[in-house]
Design an enzyme around this catalytic site. Structure first.
Site, PDB file in Angstrom:
ATOM      1  N   CYS A  92      65.163  39.877 -14.544  1.00 29.89           N
ATOM      2  CA  CYS A  92      63.942  39.311 -13.978  1.00 29.89           C
ATOM      3  C   CYS A  92      62.737  40.064 -14.554  1.00 29.89           C
ATOM      4  O   CYS A  92      62.724  41.291 -14.559  1.00 29.89           O
ATOM      5  CB  CYS A  92      63.967  39.452 -12.452  1.00 29.89           C
ATOM      6  SG  CYS A  92      62.325  39.349 -11.712  1.00 29.89           S
ATOM      7  N   HIS A  97      53.751  47.697   3.419  1.00 27.41           N
ATOM      8  CA  HIS A  97      53.352  48.938   2.750  1.00 27.41           C
ATOM      9  C   HIS A  97      51.872  48.842   2.380  1.00 27.41           C
ATOM     10  O   HIS A  97      51.201  47.845   2.689  1.00 27.41           O
ATOM     11  CB  HIS A  97      54.276  49.280   1.578  1.00 27.41           C
ATOM     12  CG  HIS A  97      54.280  48.316   0.422  1.00 27.41           C
ATOM     13  ND1 HIS A  97      53.142  47.906  -0.228  1.00 27.41           N
ATOM     14  CD2 HIS A  97      55.310  47.686  -0.206  1.00 27.41           C
ATOM     15  CE1 HIS A  97      53.455  47.086  -1.216  1.00 27.41           C
ATOM     16  NE2 HIS A  97      54.777  46.922  -1.210  1.00 27.41           N
ATOM     17  N   HIS A 151      50.414  45.590   0.794  1.00 27.83           N
ATOM     18  CA  HIS A 151      50.149  44.469   1.701  1.00 27.83           C
ATOM     19  C   HIS A 151      48.891  44.755   2.524  1.00 27.83           C
ATOM     20  O   HIS A 151      48.082  43.859   2.794  1.00 27.83           O
ATOM     21  CB  HIS A 151      51.326  44.249   2.658  1.00 27.83           C
ATOM     22  CG  HIS A 151      52.655  44.109   1.969  1.00 27.83           C
ATOM     23  ND1 HIS A 151      53.648  45.060   2.072  1.00 27.83           N
ATOM     24  CD2 HIS A 151      53.142  43.159   1.140  1.00 27.83           C
ATOM     25  CE1 HIS A 151      54.694  44.672   1.349  1.00 27.83           C
ATOM     26  NE2 HIS A 151      54.411  43.530   0.775  1.00 27.83           N
ATOM     27  N   CYS A 180      65.768  34.518  -9.059  1.00 25.33           N
ATOM     28  CA  CYS A 180      65.621  35.916  -8.615  1.00 25.33           C
ATOM     29  C   CYS A 180      65.254  35.894  -7.129  1.00 25.33           C
ATOM     30  O   CYS A 180      64.206  35.365  -6.744  1.00 25.33           O
ATOM     31  CB  CYS A 180      64.527  36.633  -9.398  1.00 25.33           C
ATOM     32  SG  CYS A 180      64.133  38.242  -8.672  1.00 25.33           S
ATOM     33  N   HIS A 227      61.202  42.219 -11.460  1.00 23.61           N
ATOM     34  CA  HIS A 227      62.015  43.224 -10.773  1.00 23.61           C
ATOM     35  C   HIS A 227      63.008  43.946 -11.667  1.00 23.61           C
ATOM     36  O   HIS A 227      63.613  44.932 -11.253  1.00 23.61           O
ATOM     37  CB  HIS A 227      62.745  42.586  -9.590  1.00 23.61           C
ATOM     38  CG  HIS A 227      61.807  42.108  -8.537  1.00 23.61           C
ATOM     39  ND1 HIS A 227      61.293  40.837  -8.527  1.00 23.61           N
ATOM     40  CD2 HIS A 227      61.243  42.754  -7.487  1.00 23.61           C
ATOM     41  CE1 HIS A 227      60.457  40.705  -7.508  1.00 23.61           C
ATOM     42  NE2 HIS A 227      60.414  41.854  -6.869  1.00 23.61           N
ATOM     43  N   CYS A 234      61.976  37.717  -6.133  1.00 24.50           N
ATOM     44  CA  CYS A 234      60.755  36.906  -6.337  1.00 24.50           C
ATOM     45  C   CYS A 234      60.836  35.589  -5.584  1.00 24.50           C
ATOM     46  O   CYS A 234      59.820  34.921  -5.424  1.00 24.50           O
ATOM     47  CB  CYS A 234      60.566  36.485  -7.789  1.00 24.50           C
ATOM     48  SG  CYS A 234      60.525  37.750  -9.001  1.00 24.50           S
ATOM     49  N   LYS A 255      55.224  52.444  -9.849  1.00 23.24           N
ATOM     50  CA  LYS A 255      55.391  51.178  -9.130  1.00 23.24           C
ATOM     51  C   LYS A 255      55.874  51.430  -7.698  1.00 23.24           C
ATOM     52  O   LYS A 255      56.723  52.292  -7.477  1.00 23.24           O
ATOM     53  CB  LYS A 255      56.432  50.346  -9.905  1.00 23.24           C
ATOM     54  CG  LYS A 255      56.851  49.050  -9.275  1.00 23.24           C
ATOM     55  CD  LYS A 255      57.898  48.419 -10.212  1.00 23.24           C
ATOM     56  CE  LYS A 255      58.549  47.173  -9.754  1.00 23.24           C
ATOM     57  NZ  LYS A 255      58.827  46.786  -8.461  1.00 23.24           N
ATOM     58  N   LYS A 306      61.003  50.774  -2.861  1.00 19.98           N
ATOM     59  CA  LYS A 306      61.784  51.479  -1.863  1.00 19.98           C
ATOM     60  C   LYS A 306      62.797  52.404  -2.528  1.00 19.98           C
ATOM     61  O   LYS A 306      62.993  53.535  -2.080  1.00 19.98           O
ATOM     62  CB  LYS A 306      62.504  50.470  -0.982  1.00 19.98           C
ATOM     63  CG  LYS A 306      62.754  51.065   0.367  1.00 19.98           C
ATOM     64  CD  LYS A 306      63.258  50.069   1.351  1.00 19.98           C
ATOM     65  CE  LYS A 306      63.285  50.765   2.714  1.00 19.98           C
ATOM     66  NZ  LYS A 306      63.925  49.930   3.706  1.00 19.98           N
TER      67      LYS A 306
END
Ligand code: MSP
Length: 478
Positions: free
Chosen positions: A145, A19, A22, A127, A148, A130, A292, A295
């Site tokens: 977490c 995405h 990255h 997690c 997340h 992560c 944030k 997806k």
């Protein structure tokens, strides 16, 4: 000192396709790779994928795909994304490659020989998103977490530990001796205070996992994904000897994985008796329209989509110009479109088109630049150099656009196109074309395709210029 420059991006997980976040890291690293290449350095620029993770197994299952078929397909998507975005990486590493497994084993044995790997019982949280072990006190809002906000898995197993605690003082000594080890400085301070508070040994393997690189001499255990992934930077150099000759100059990444790179990785290297990287360069995290990237929220932006609609250079320009590198930022297509139209279509594109159209009609000779232009060009070059060196890309680009604005004002104030006196008009046009030529040169690492088009339109044959009009670099988008 050799003439080499080695820069890396993180190796990305393949539970999904790339995405915009990255792409941001990879593009920023690409700018530095191109910039150093332009200074005559022999650049190794690596990126790749981190496949030996639990989340790979989960993702393959979710897609009902056999794991090797899944990893091949996803690795292909990542590699071709960078290719389509014109990224100049010299290597693309997959951690499932045999060349990597070999280096990871060698590396593990070195840490073991140093007495830093021992068996122990691990109990705690893990997690998968992560790929990180958490202690109870790390978790937030009733056991979630911290990153997340999902419930981690309870793990109770025998595994191998890495004696990270042993490296607290050596790390602090190293930090003290290498003031620039982590950039920007405020991120370095976070790392230092974390280490000052004390380090605990970390679990470095997982029990009976079917996927991953086995622990040497203990096939019941696989090496913890991070202990495997970080070593990719050595694999890229052809193995331990290659890294000894030239460790990475820059590891680039976002802040959420800075601790792995600035604490665990140097400790692993110290344990293995290997040189440490030059610098960990950390940028912020960004959101999409203030939210944030996720997806499940459906706001994931595909960099290829953006490149298709606005062009690769516009995407690069926007990411580097809009977000002060290092800080958290926000991606919004509206802002991209605004910058596209104002800075690229009306700014650089329009400036280049006007100057080249005027120059095409003239017999221009090389002459002496007006001192105001000489100064402006020098100031721009110096600022771009210094700011790029400090990873302040947005300021480097702002300096180029200030020079473009200077040229624009001159063109309009002098109404160069209407000057009747041939000599005067040509002299002024020479100032402008020189500015444009230098603008294109400093922009080469940032927007390579457009810079090359401009440079190609400004060809000097001995003292005579053969300038050509060019098609609009950035047609306006409604
Ligand atoms: N596999 C590990 C890294 C191992 S490196 C030895 C990993 N992978 S990841 O796929 O999660 O990639 C994380 C990196 O992707 C970040 O550090 C950053 O470079 C980039 N980004 C992912 N999302 C991002 C944002 N929302 N904003 C900015 N960068 C982002 O961690």
């Amino acid at each position: 000192m050799d003439n080499k420059f080695y820069i890396t991006t993180p190796i990305y997980y393949i539970n999904d396709k790339p995405h915009i976040g990255h792409a941001y890291t990879t593009i920023a690293a690409d700018v530095l790779a191109r910039w150093r290449f332009g200074q005559g350095e022999d650049v190794t620029f690596s990126t790749g994928v981190d496949e030996n993770a639990q989340k790979t197994v989960d993702a393959a299952a979710k897609h009902n795909e056999e794991i090797h078929a899944y990893t091949d397909r996803m690795a292909g998507i990542w590699e071709s994304t960078w290719e389509k975005l014109g990224i100049s990486n010299t290597d693309f590493i997959r951690t499932t490659e045999p060349r990597h497994a070999e280096v990871v084993s060698d590396f593990w044995k070195r840490m073991e020989a140093a007495g830093d790997i021992y068996r122990g019982k691990y109990e705690g949280w893990y997690c998968t998103a992560c790929e990180t072990f958490y202690k109870e006190e790390d978790l937030v809002s009733d056991g979630l977490c911290p990153i997340h906000k999902t419930k981690p898995e309870w793990v109770s197993e025998e595994n191998y530990y890495f004696a990270l605690s042993k490296y607290q003082q050596p790390l602090l000594d190293f930090y003290a001796a290498h003031e620039d080890f982590v950039a920007p400085a405020y991120r370095f301070n976070e790392i230092k205070s974390f280490v000052e508070r004390g380090l605990e040994d970390v679990s470095f393997s997982r029990e009976k996992k079917p996927w991953g690189i086995p622990v040497p001499d203990d096939p019941d255990q696989v090496i913890y994904v991070w202990a495997d992934a970080l070593v990719n930077y050595i694999t890229v150099m052809g193995g331990i000897e290659g890294w000894e000759q030239h460790p990475a100059d820059i590891h680039m990444m976002a802040k959420e994985i800075a601790r792995f790179h600035a604490i665990i990785w140097p400790a692993m290297l110290m344990s293995a008796g290997l040189p440490l990287p030059g610098q960990i360069v950390v940028h912020g995290f960004f959101t999409i329209d203030g939210v944030k990237i996720s997806k499940s929220l459906g706001n994931v932006i595909d960099p290829l989509d953006m490149a298709e609609r606005y062009g690769i250079d516009a995407l690069r320009y926007f990411l580097l110009r809009e977000i002060p590198f290092g800080e958290d930022g926000d991606f919004s297509e509206t802002k991209l479109k605004d910058r596209y139209n104002s800075d690229l279509a009306n700014g650089l594109g329009n400036f280049a088109a006007r100057i080249l159209a005027l120059a095409e009609k003239e017999e221009l000779k090389k002459g002496k630049l007006d001192s105001a232009f000489e100064l402006e060009i020098q100031k721009m070059q110096q600022t771009v150099f210094l700011k790029t060196k400090e990873y302040r890309f947005h300021e480097a680009l702002a300096a180029v656009w200030a020079a473009i604005a200077f040229g624009d004002r001159y063109l309009n104030n002098e109404a160069v196109w209407a000057i009747k006196d041939d000599e005067d008009r040509r002299k002024k046009l020479f100032n402008l074309i020189s500015l444009l030529d230098n603008v294109a040169a400093v922009l080469l690492p940032f927007i390579p395709e457009s810079s090359r088009k401009i440079t190609a339109a400004i060809q000097w044959e001995d003292d005579t210029l053969h300038a050509k009009k060019i098609a609009p670099l950035f047609p306006r988008i409604a």
